[in-house]
Write a protein that holds these residues in place. Structure first.
Motif, mmCIF file in Angstrom:
data_model
loop_
_atom_site.group_PDB
_atom_site.id
_atom_site.type_symbol
_atom_site.label_atom_id
_atom_site.label_comp_id
_atom_site.label_asym_id
_atom_site.label_seq_id
_atom_site.Cartn_x
_atom_site.Cartn_y
_atom_site.Cartn_z
ATOM 1 N N LEU A 19 -4.549 7.408 5.990
ATOM 2 C CA LEU A 19 -5.041 8.077 4.151
ATOM 3 C C LEU A 19 -3.806 7.692 3.237
ATOM 4 O O LEU A 19 -4.808 7.312 2.199
ATOM 5 C CB LEU A 19 -5.283 9.830 4.474
ATOM 6 N N GLU A 20 -2.866 8.293 3.028
ATOM 7 C CA GLU A 20 -2.101 7.876 2.254
ATOM 8 C C GLU A 20 -2.282 5.726 2.212
ATOM 9 O O GLU A 20 -2.133 4.971 0.803
ATOM 10 C CB GLU A 20 0.113 8.677 2.351
ATOM 11 N N TYR A 21 -2.188 5.782 3.140
ATOM 12 C CA TYR A 21 -1.930 3.949 2.714
ATOM 13 C C TYR A 21 -3.006 3.421 2.683
ATOM 14 O O TYR A 21 -3.198 2.458 1.621
ATOM 15 C CB TYR A 21 -1.480 3.211 4.497
ATOM 16 N N LEU A 22 -4.816 3.787 2.953
ATOM 17 C CA LEU A 22 -5.518 3.583 2.134
ATOM 18 C C LEU A 22 -6.198 4.666 1.205
ATOM 19 O O LEU A 22 -6.806 3.331 0.238
ATOM 20 C CB LEU A 22 -6.611 3.997 3.112
ATOM 21 N N SER A 23 -5.694 5.128 0.494
ATOM 22 C CA SER A 23 -5.415 5.348 -0.723
ATOM 23 C C SER A 23 -4.326 4.329 -1.614
ATOM 24 O O SER A 23 -5.061 4.704 -2.484
ATOM 25 C CB SER A 23 -4.756 6.948 -1.105
ATOM 26 N N LEU A 24 -3.771 4.170 -1.427
ATOM 27 C CA LEU A 24 -2.586 2.921 -2.141
ATOM 28 C C LEU A 24 -3.036 1.824 -2.155
ATOM 29 O O LEU A 24 -3.477 1.031 -2.838
ATOM 30 C CB LEU A 24 -1.343 2.575 -1.129
ATOM 31 N N TYR A 25 -3.871 1.108 -0.907
ATOM 32 C CA TYR A 25 -5.141 0.188 -0.028
ATOM 33 C C TYR A 25 -6.722 -0.498 -1.665
ATOM 34 O O TYR A 25 -6.353 -1.076 -1.928
ATOM 35 C CB TYR A 25 -5.405 0.062 0.898
ATOM 36 N N VAL A 26 -7.113 0.845 -2.091
ATOM 37 C CA VAL A 26 -8.093 0.966 -2.772
ATOM 38 C C VAL A 26 -7.618 0.674 -3.886
ATOM 39 O O VAL A 26 -8.327 0.011 -4.738
ATOM 40 C CB VAL A 26 -8.701 2.200 -2.145
ATOM 41 N N ALA A 27 -5.919 1.585 -4.347
ATOM 42 C CA ALA A 27 -5.847 1.740 -5.783
ATOM 43 C C ALA A 27 -5.218 0.273 -5.897
ATOM 44 O O ALA A 27 -6.254 -0.172 -6.859
ATOM 45 C CB ALA A 27 -5.069 2.608 -5.911
ATOM 46 N N PHE A 28 -4.579 -0.189 -5.280
ATOM 47 C CA PHE A 28 -4.591 -1.712 -5.288
ATOM 48 C C PHE A 28 -5.869 -2.733 -5.831
ATOM 49 O O PHE A 28 -5.733 -3.500 -6.084
ATOM 50 C CB PHE A 28 -3.739 -2.543 -4.026
ATOM 51 N N GLU A 29 -6.705 -2.771 -4.700
ATOM 52 C CA GLU A 29 -7.901 -3.630 -4.885
ATOM 53 C C GLU A 29 -8.574 -3.225 -6.355
ATOM 54 O O GLU A 29 -9.563 -4.162 -6.303
ATOM 55 C CB GLU A 29 -8.986 -3.287 -3.663
ATOM 56 N N GLN A 30 -8.735 -2.169 -6.501
ATOM 57 C CA GLN A 30 -9.556 -1.895 -7.709
ATOM 58 C C GLN A 30 -9.059 -2.171 -9.140
ATOM 59 O O GLN A 30 -9.558 -2.689 -9.745
ATOM 60 C CB GLN A 30 -9.418 -0.502 -7.458
ATOM 61 N N GLU A 31 -8.131 -2.500 -8.982
ATOM 62 C CA GLU A 31 -8.050 -4.085 -10.380
ATOM 63 C C GLU A 31 -8.453 -4.955 -10.522
ATOM 64 O O GLU A 31 -8.614 -4.949 -12.220
ATOM 65 C CB GLU A 31 -6.272 -4.134 -10.287
ATOM 66 N N ARG A 32 -9.513 -5.500 -9.427
ATOM 67 C CA ARG A 32 -10.364 -6.225 -9.751
ATOM 68 C C ARG A 32 -11.327 -5.596 -10.439
ATOM 69 O O ARG A 32 -12.468 -6.840 -11.165
ATOM 70 C CB ARG A 32 -10.808 -6.654 -8.024
ATOM 71 N N PHE A 33 -11.660 -4.259 -10.227
ATOM 72 C CA PHE A 33 -12.945 -3.707 -10.618
ATOM 73 C C PHE A 33 -12.855 -3.437 -12.157
ATOM 74 O O PHE A 33 -11.838 -3.059 -12.728
ATOM 75 C CB PHE A 33 -13.623 -2.587 -9.646
ATOM 76 N N SER A 34 -13.608 -3.615 -12.900
ATOM 77 C CA SER A 34 -13.855 -3.158 -14.509
ATOM 78 C C SER A 34 -14.314 -1.817 -14.031
ATOM 79 O O SER A 34 -13.825 -0.779 -15.063
ATOM 80 C CB SER A 34 -15.312 -4.152 -15.014
ATOM 81 N N ASN A 35 -14.797 -1.143 -13.581
ATOM 82 C CA ASN A 35 -15.649 -0.077 -13.112
ATOM 83 C C ASN A 35 -14.737 0.637 -11.898
ATOM 84 O O ASN A 35 -14.545 0.299 -11.079
ATOM 85 C CB ASN A 35 -17.202 0.291 -13.117
ATOM 86 N N HIS A 36 -14.494 2.326 -12.496
ATOM 87 C CA HIS A 36 -13.433 2.770 -11.429
ATOM 88 C C HIS A 36 -14.338 3.412 -10.131
ATOM 89 O O HIS A 36 -15.209 4.386 -10.217
ATOM 90 C CB HIS A 36 -13.347 4.465 -11.657
ATOM 91 N N ILE A 37 -13.837 2.961 -8.675
ATOM 92 C CA ILE A 37 -14.410 3.484 -7.406
ATOM 93 C C ILE A 37 -13.541 4.698 -7.183
ATOM 94 O O ILE A 37 -12.523 4.723 -7.341
ATOM 95 C CB ILE A 37 -14.627 1.936 -6.507
ATOM 96 N N ARG A 38 -14.819 5.587 -7.039
ATOM 97 C CA ARG A 38 -14.013 6.686 -6.389
ATOM 98 C C ARG A 38 -14.053 6.286 -4.603
ATOM 99 O O ARG A 38 -14.480 6.027 -3.970
ATOM 100 C CB ARG A 38 -14.810 7.610 -6.657
#
Length: 161
Positions: A19-38
Motif C-alpha cells: 500500500l505504501e508503494y502504491l501510494s507513492l506510485y500514484v503520487a508520482f504518476e499524478q504529476e502528469r495530471f492537471s486535476n488531483h486523483i484521489r
C-alpha cells in the motif's frame, strides 16, 4: 522505479508495504495530471496482517492511470479495497473513468497484465494446494457498472510468518 525493482526481489511482502508503494506510485504518476486523483484504500480488519506477491495490484492501477481517461473526469478517483473472505484475500480495484471501450474478448486477448496476473493467480493457488475459485478474475466496465472499470480477483490468504 527503484522501489519497483526492490519489490520484485521478494517472493512476498506485507500488504502494508504494498500500500505504501502504491501510494507513492500514484503520487508520482499524478504529476502528469492537471486535476488531483484521489487514491482511496480500504483494508478489512482481517486483511491487515497478510502477505501479497509483488506486482499483483500495480498493473491495474497503472491501467486506470493510463487508459481510464481520468484527466477528463471530474473528481477522478481510484479505489483499492482488500478484505479477507474465508481463506481468500479479495482485491478490488475500481476507477471512475470512461470505462473500457473495446469488446471484452478483444480486451482479454490484448491485455498483457490480465493474462499475466491470471497465470500468477493460478500458480499461487497450485503452490498453496488450494482449489481455484470459480471466478479467478472478474473485469466489469460500463454499462455493467455506472462508471469506469472494476477488477476483482482472489488470491490465497497468506499470513505473515
Amino acid at each position: 522505479m527503484r522501489q519497483t525493482l526492490s519489490n520484485s526481489d521478494h517472493e512476498t511482502f506485507s500488504l502494508q508495504k504494498e500500500l505504501e508503494y502504491l501510494s507513492l506510485y500514484v503520487a508520482f504518476e499524478q504529476e502528469r495530471f492537471s486535476n488531483h486523483i484521489r487514491f482511496v484504500t480500504t483494508i478489512g480488519v482481517n486483511a491487515e496482517e497478510t502477505e501479497i506477491l509483488p506486482m499483483m495490484i500495480q498493473p491495474f492501477i497503472e491501467n486506470a492511470l493510463k487508459h481510464a481517461g481520468l484527466h477528463e473526469t471530474e473528481q477522478p478517483q481510484i479505489t483499492l479495497e482488500v478484505e479477507a473472505v474465508r481463506n481468500l484475500l479479495k482485491i478490488m480495484i475500481r476507477d471512475n473513468g470512461k470505462g473500457i471501450t473495446i469488446q471484452r474478448d478483444e480486451l482479454e486477448q490484448k491485455s498483457h497484465a490480465i493474462s499475466i496476473i491470471r497465470s500468477r493467480i493460478r500458480l499461487l493457488f497450485e503452490n498453496e494446494q488450494q482449489p481455484l475459485p470459480e471466478t479467478l478474475l472478474v473485469l466489469r466496465s460500463v454499462p455493467e457498472i455506472s462508471a469506469g472499470t472494476e477488477v476483482v480477483f482472489y488470491i490465497p490468504l497468506l499470513s505473515k510468518f
